[in-house]
Scaffold this active site. Sequence first.
Site, PDB file in Angstrom:
ATOM      1  N   HIS A 108     -16.653 -14.938   3.808  1.00  0.00           N
ATOM      2  CA  HIS A 108     -16.672 -13.667   4.545  1.00  0.00           C
ATOM      3  C   HIS A 108     -18.110 -13.178   4.656  1.00  0.00           C
ATOM      4  CE1 HIS A 108     -16.561 -12.402   0.361  1.00  0.00           C
ATOM      5  NE2 HIS A 108     -16.811 -11.157   0.689  1.00  0.00           N
ATOM      6  N   ASP A 159     -23.306 -10.808  -0.538  1.00  0.00           N
ATOM      7  CA  ASP A 159     -23.373 -11.661  -1.727  1.00  0.00           C
ATOM      8  C   ASP A 159     -22.694 -13.003  -1.516  1.00  0.00           C
ATOM      9  OD1 ASP A 159     -21.011 -10.122  -1.621  1.00  0.00           O
ATOM     10  OD2 ASP A 159     -20.612 -10.418  -3.742  1.00  0.00           O
TER      11      ASP A 159
END
Length: 301
Positions: A60, A64
């Site tokens: 996604h 991070d």
Amino acid sequence: MKLTILGCYSATPQIHTNPTAQVLEIKNHHFLIDCGEGTQVELRRNKVKFSRIKHIFISHLHGDHCFGLAGLISTFRLLTRETDLHIYAPKGLKEVITLQMKLSDSWTNYQLIFHELSSDVSELIYEDDKVEVYTIPLDHRIYTNGFLFKEKLGDRKLDMNAVLNADVDVAYFRKLKQGADVPDNNGTLVKNESVTLDPKPPKSYAFCSDTAYNEAIVPIIKDVDVLYHESTFIEKNEALAKPTKHSTAKQAATIAKKANVGQLILGHYSTRYDDLNEFKTEAETIFSNVELAKDGKTFEF
């Protein structure tokens, strides 16, 4: 299969921790899964050759999990890479990377091929003669997929003593490996099962990071050999997991148990915790075969 953890912490990187990235070695492939900030440094540290990476899977578009990708693509360019690079990621990442290259006048000297993902159901996104890769739709704050990597059944193994006793010519060895019956040197048909052995059972690996507890994934990952499942929090902080759509160690273990997986690897820890053994202890109250991911740690299946 071999799994190298490059980073397994959530949110911001710290001196001794890195955000999500890992390399799965399977059937002569080196698949990079997620690419948080600092991934290329960790690839160097763990002696993973950049040239072996031909397919990158991004779960996604939270930073991070993908902020290291632009830098890695740029480094590939500086190293005069020529091999195609395939990126499987949610729709939108192509636009981000393309704009970065445009504004910095850093177009790659190799072909950059995006496979944009948008389906809410599991789909086959990569296949060759040895491996299949499927998406695992997850429940996070934005569109997110996990990935299921499955080896295909390999060739049958020759029982050489039986083959020689059956007087089969070497020209038929390939057909035997493919499961065919073949004639011996006298023209008599030799049954395949009498001179070959079953191949090793194919292995499978499921990567599930950044998701609320979601039993809908259980049928997709049923009976996988190894499951990596996020465990951002432990049970005492479940109230934090719900609004952020993350999981606890106990919830990850519950998914592992319901899916009858062989082994559970926990990761994506919140940096609020000093003792990661709390995650393992909690998960083991539900599921027995639990391992903790750690930056730089490798698992061989």
